[in-house]
Design an enzyme around this catalytic site. Structure first.
Site, PDB file in Angstrom:
ATOM      1  N   CYS A   1       0.881  -1.184   0.000  1.00  0.00           N
ATOM      2  CA  CYS A   1       0.000   0.000   0.000  1.00  0.00           C
ATOM      3  C   CYS A   1       0.910   1.223   0.000  1.00  0.00           C
ATOM      4  O   CYS A   1       2.131   1.106  -0.051  1.00  0.00           O
ATOM      5  CB  CYS A   1      -0.930  -0.026   1.208  1.00  0.00           C
ATOM      6  SG  CYS A   1      -0.102   0.406   2.723  1.00  0.00           S
TER       7      CYS A   1
ATOM      8  N   ARG B   1     -12.012   5.722   5.434  1.00  0.00           N
ATOM      9  CA  ARG B   1     -11.691   4.350   5.885  1.00  0.00           C
ATOM     10  C   ARG B   1     -11.382   4.321   7.379  1.00  0.00           C
ATOM     11  O   ARG B   1     -11.397   3.280   8.003  1.00  0.00           O
ATOM     12  CB  ARG B   1     -10.456   3.843   5.130  1.00  0.00           C
ATOM     13  CG  ARG B   1     -10.653   3.821   3.639  1.00  0.00           C
ATOM     14  CD  ARG B   1      -9.511   3.149   2.972  1.00  0.00           C
ATOM     15  NE  ARG B   1      -9.315   1.804   3.520  1.00  0.00           N
ATOM     16  CZ  ARG B   1      -8.548   0.892   2.957  1.00  0.00           C
ATOM     17  NH1 ARG B   1      -7.897   1.201   1.848  1.00  0.00           N
ATOM     18  NH2 ARG B   1      -8.399  -0.285   3.471  1.00  0.00           N
TER      19      ARG B   1
ATOM     20  N   ARG C   1       4.433  -3.897   2.978  1.00  0.00           N
ATOM     21  CA  ARG C   1       3.558  -4.635   3.898  1.00  0.00           C
ATOM     22  C   ARG C   1       3.603  -6.159   3.685  1.00  0.00           C
ATOM     23  O   ARG C   1       2.625  -6.783   3.348  1.00  0.00           O
ATOM     24  CB  ARG C   1       2.113  -4.139   3.776  1.00  0.00           C
ATOM     25  CG  ARG C   1       1.906  -2.645   3.775  1.00  0.00           C
ATOM     26  CD  ARG C   1       2.114  -1.980   5.119  1.00  0.00           C
ATOM     27  NE  ARG C   1       1.177  -2.341   6.138  1.00  0.00           N
ATOM     28  CZ  ARG C   1      -0.006  -1.735   6.330  1.00  0.00           C
ATOM     29  NH1 ARG C   1      -0.371  -0.773   5.526  1.00  0.00           N
ATOM     30  NH2 ARG C   1      -0.811  -2.113   7.292  1.00  0.00           N
TER      31      ARG C   1
ATOM     32  N   ASP D   1       0.961   5.365  13.780  1.00  0.00           N
ATOM     33  CA  ASP D   1      -0.281   5.935  13.238  1.00  0.00           C
ATOM     34  C   ASP D   1      -0.528   7.350  13.726  1.00  0.00           C
ATOM     35  O   ASP D   1      -1.470   7.989  13.260  1.00  0.00           O
ATOM     36  CB  ASP D   1      -1.478   5.061  13.629  1.00  0.00           C
ATOM     37  CG  ASP D   1      -1.448   3.732  12.912  1.00  0.00           C
ATOM     38  OD1 ASP D   1      -2.231   2.840  13.285  1.00  0.00           O
ATOM     39  OD2 ASP D   1      -0.629   3.569  11.997  1.00  0.00           O
TER      40      ASP D   1
HETATM   41  C1  EPZ Z   1      -1.414  -2.594  11.955  1.00  0.00           C
HETATM   42  O1  EPZ Z   1      -0.921  -2.882  10.660  1.00  0.00           O
HETATM   43  C2  EPZ Z   1      -2.379  -1.431  11.785  1.00  0.00           C
HETATM   44  N1  EPZ Z   1      -3.493  -1.846  10.925  1.00  0.00           N
HETATM   45  C3  EPZ Z   1      -1.665  -0.236  11.164  1.00  0.00           C
HETATM   46  O2  EPZ Z   1      -2.579   0.847  11.101  1.00  0.00           O
HETATM   47  C4  EPZ Z   1      -0.507   0.162  12.087  1.00  0.00           C
HETATM   48  O3  EPZ Z   1       0.213   1.215  11.489  1.00  0.00           O
HETATM   49  C5  EPZ Z   1       0.417  -1.049  12.309  1.00  0.00           C
HETATM   50  O4  EPZ Z   1      -0.342  -2.165  12.825  1.00  0.00           O
HETATM   51  C6  EPZ Z   1       1.539  -0.741  13.289  1.00  0.00           C
HETATM   52  O5  EPZ Z   1       0.996  -0.336  14.521  1.00  0.00           O
HETATM   53  C7  EPZ Z   1      -4.486  -2.603  11.450  1.00  0.00           C
HETATM   54  O6  EPZ Z   1      -4.470  -2.945  12.623  1.00  0.00           O
HETATM   55  C8  EPZ Z   1      -5.592  -2.981  10.524  1.00  0.00           C
HETATM   56  P1  EPZ Z   1       2.569  -4.604  11.527  1.00  0.00           P
HETATM   57  P2  EPZ Z   1      -0.025  -4.229  10.429  1.00  0.00           P
HETATM   58  O7  EPZ Z   1       2.423  -6.013  11.081  1.00  0.00           O
HETATM   59  O8  EPZ Z   1      -0.499  -5.294  11.331  1.00  0.00           O
HETATM   60  C9  EPZ Z   1       6.558  -5.408   9.104  1.00  0.00           C
HETATM   61  C10 EPZ Z   1      -3.718   2.652  10.141  1.00  0.00           C
HETATM   62  O9  EPZ Z   1      -3.323   3.738   9.705  1.00  0.00           O
HETATM   63  N2  EPZ Z   1       5.992  -6.731   8.834  1.00  0.00           N
HETATM   64  O10 EPZ Z   1       2.640  -4.307  13.007  1.00  0.00           O
HETATM   65  O11 EPZ Z   1       0.019  -4.480   8.978  1.00  0.00           O
HETATM   66  C11 EPZ Z   1       5.766  -4.307   8.408  1.00  0.00           C
HETATM   67  O12 EPZ Z   1       6.224  -4.150   7.074  1.00  0.00           O
HETATM   68  C12 EPZ Z   1      -2.937   1.387   9.824  1.00  0.00           C
HETATM   69  O13 EPZ Z   1      -4.727   2.484  10.866  1.00  0.00           O
HETATM   70  C13 EPZ Z   1       6.788  -7.695   8.221  1.00  0.00           C
HETATM   71  O14 EPZ Z   1       7.946  -7.448   7.895  1.00  0.00           O
HETATM   72  O15 EPZ Z   1       1.399  -3.712  10.913  1.00  0.00           O
HETATM   73  C14 EPZ Z   1       6.072  -3.101   9.255  1.00  0.00           C
HETATM   74  O16 EPZ Z   1       7.337  -2.577   8.879  1.00  0.00           O
HETATM   75  C15 EPZ Z   1      -1.747   1.668   8.920  1.00  0.00           C
HETATM   76  N3  EPZ Z   1       6.267  -8.926   7.980  1.00  0.00           N
HETATM   77  C16 EPZ Z   1       6.190  -3.688  10.669  1.00  0.00           C
HETATM   78  O17 EPZ Z   1       6.386  -5.097  10.499  1.00  0.00           O
HETATM   79  C17 EPZ Z   1       4.985  -9.261   8.332  1.00  0.00           C
HETATM   80  O18 EPZ Z   1       4.567 -10.410   8.111  1.00  0.00           O
HETATM   81  C18 EPZ Z   1       4.935  -3.497  11.521  1.00  0.00           C
HETATM   82  O19 EPZ Z   1       3.840  -3.968  10.780  1.00  0.00           O
HETATM   83  C19 EPZ Z   1       4.186  -8.267   8.955  1.00  0.00           C
HETATM   84  C20 EPZ Z   1       4.708  -7.015   9.203  1.00  0.00           C
END
Ligand code: EPZ
Length: 427
Positions: A123, A405, A128, A313
């Site tokens: 995105c 959203r 992601r 966020d």
């Molecule tokens: C959740 O996303 C939230 N979304 C995000 O909110 C929020 O920014 C994020 O957590 C961090 O707090 C929802 O809850 C729906 P992560 P998520 O897995 O779960 C890396 C908003 O604006 N990663 O904690 O996708 C990733 O690339 C949204 O409301 C991997 O490498 O976030 C990132 O750098 C945006 N491999 C870090 O971990 C994976 O398999 C944290 O991502 C998964 C993640």
């Protein structure tokens, strides 16, 4: 497509009701897959992603019904009943519109023995990946196949044994999928370096109400003792700490005095600490928080981090606020690789921000000027709204479907406290 027209300069004064948390609702809804009994979720925010998830659940044969709003809730009540699962496939055309659909992988695998989910694309804020989701599920005993852009997870013969997984990186979504997959496993699972966000606590509290056995809730080490079955429950979604933090920045940049009804101060300590270091007055009580500012804002050095650190966020919104501070601030974004898309748009409003990799330097300016700006992702859009509220003149924020959203009734809530804002069709 709609756009928002904002005429800046109004002090925001009054009370804003805080909605149910989007990022909690998106992991609570798929929990309905884990039982044949009805699960009733209260205080759900009216957001495009919630509607999208409801449609996805219907796709699996889950019956859903919106039951209006209880007087003590701001959000709606939804009853979900997964008596029988008629499909365990989350198709591309639904997943591509809502990447949180990946959160059906764990619960569907636990309930149906297998789950097939389209790989969510990247995105605006980053690519992601979902590698940690898949590694965690494999550690619990799942067999994973990737083919034609889909992930297929299957239980081994005899069902999921459960297992241990140590997250190399804190991941909210991967922790959620692992917990939802582990609650019906045959044995015990232990997750280390799990995410500790309040939304994970909300998830564990719902699962516990459904009969799950989870130890260490709220810590980064979770132990889940698998149970044979889960029963239905009624559960109220937590307040949205990011929405509350966003409106706190809006109140502060206008030198306003706003009460955020329903905000949970103990879930927002890092944001409250940042606001106080910027010179914003924050009063906490059991039913909300009060934000007051007198126009003088101090610079701050902020770094995002997994909870209980400063939420990624909140980064864009705090940056908008710091554009008006009296001095130079430095913001470091440690979670996502491309979360400064609001910087060029803020610059079009006269902000002085230089982004370099994951660090942005904000030199405060006396005046922001209204401009036509473009929303790019959910929180970047909100930072433009915050800047526009304090800018001289009129701003037009386009592509506000990003906002819809994550922010329920945004212009209504801002009008409640005196903002000069209106939504118009974008020719
Ligand atoms: C959740 O996303 C939230 N979304 C995000 O909110 C929020 O920014 C994020 O957590 C961090 O707090 C929802 O809850 C729906 P992560 P998520 O897995 O779960 C890396 C908003 O604006 N990663 O904690 O996708 C990733 O690339 C949204 O409301 C991997 O490498 O976030 C990132 O750098 C945006 N491999 C870090 O971990 C994976 O398999 C944290 O991502 C998964 C993640």
């Amino acid at each position: 497509m709609d756009k928002l027209i904002i005429r800046g300069g109004q002090r925001l004064v009054g009370t804003i009701p805080v909605s149910g948390a989007k990022n909690s609702a998106l992991t609570l809804i798929p929990c309905a897959l884990l039982t044949e009994e009805p699960v009733t979720l209260r205080n759900l925010p009216r957001l495009a992603d919630i509607d999208g998830f409801q449609h996805l659940m219907n796709q699996f044969g889950v019956t859903t019904a919106i039951q209006g709003t209880r007087p003590e809730d701001f959000g709606r009540t939804m009853r979900l009943e997964a008596t029988r699962i008629t499909s365990s496939v989350a198709p591309y055309d639904l997943v591509r519109k809502m990447r949180a659909s990946i959160l059906v992988l764990g619960p569907m695998l636990a309930r149906a023995g297998e789950a097939t989910v389209s790989m969510p694309g990247g995105c605006a804020i980053g690519n992601r990946p979902i590698d940690l989701h898949l590694k965690a599920l494999e550690a619990l005993g799942a067999e994973i196949e990737l083919a034609q852009g889909y992930v297929k997870a299957m239980q081994p013969d005899g069902g999921m044994p459960g297992g241990d997984f140590d997250f190399p990186v804190v991941s909210v979504g991967a922790t959620e999928n692992a917990v939802m997959a582990a609650v019906l496993a045959n044995g015990t699972s232990r997750l280390f370096n799990a995410a500790r966000e309040p939304e994970i606590v909300d998830l564990c509290n719902l699962l516990t109400a459904m009969g799950a056995e989870i130890e260490g809730i709220g810590t980064s080490d979770l132990t889940i003792h698998g149970v044979k079955r889960l029963h239905g429950a009624t559960y109220r979604v937590m307040a949205d700490r990011i929405e509350a933090g966003s409106y706190a920045c809006a109140a502060a940049i206008t030198g306003g005095d706003v009460r955020l009804e329903g905000a949970k101060a103990d879930e927002m300590q890092a944001t409250i600490h940042a606001l106080r270091s910027i010179g914003v007055h924050v009063d906490e009580d059991a039913k909300g928080i009060r934000i007051a500012a007198n126009g003088a804002l101090r610079p701050a050095d902020l770094t995002t981090a997994p909870y209980p650190g400063l939420a990624t966020d909140m980064q864009a919104q705090l940056m908008a606020l710091l554009c008006k501070a009296d001095g130079t601030s430095v913001l470091k974004e440690t979670i996502f690789e491309n979360r400064f898309m609001h910087v060029p748009e803020l610059a079009r409003m006269g902000a002085d921000v230089t982004a370099n990799g994951r660090t942005a330097v904000v030199k405060g300016v006396d005046t922001l000027t209204g401009a036509e700006v473009m929303a790019t992702d959910l929180r970047a859009s909100m930072s433009l709204i915050i800047a526009a509220l304090a800018a001289q003149g009129e701003s037009q924020v386009r592509r506000i479907y990003h906002l819809d959203r994550g922010y329920e009734r945004l212009e209504e809530k801002l009008k409640l406290v005196g903002a000069d804002i209106e939504r118009v069709g974008d020719d």
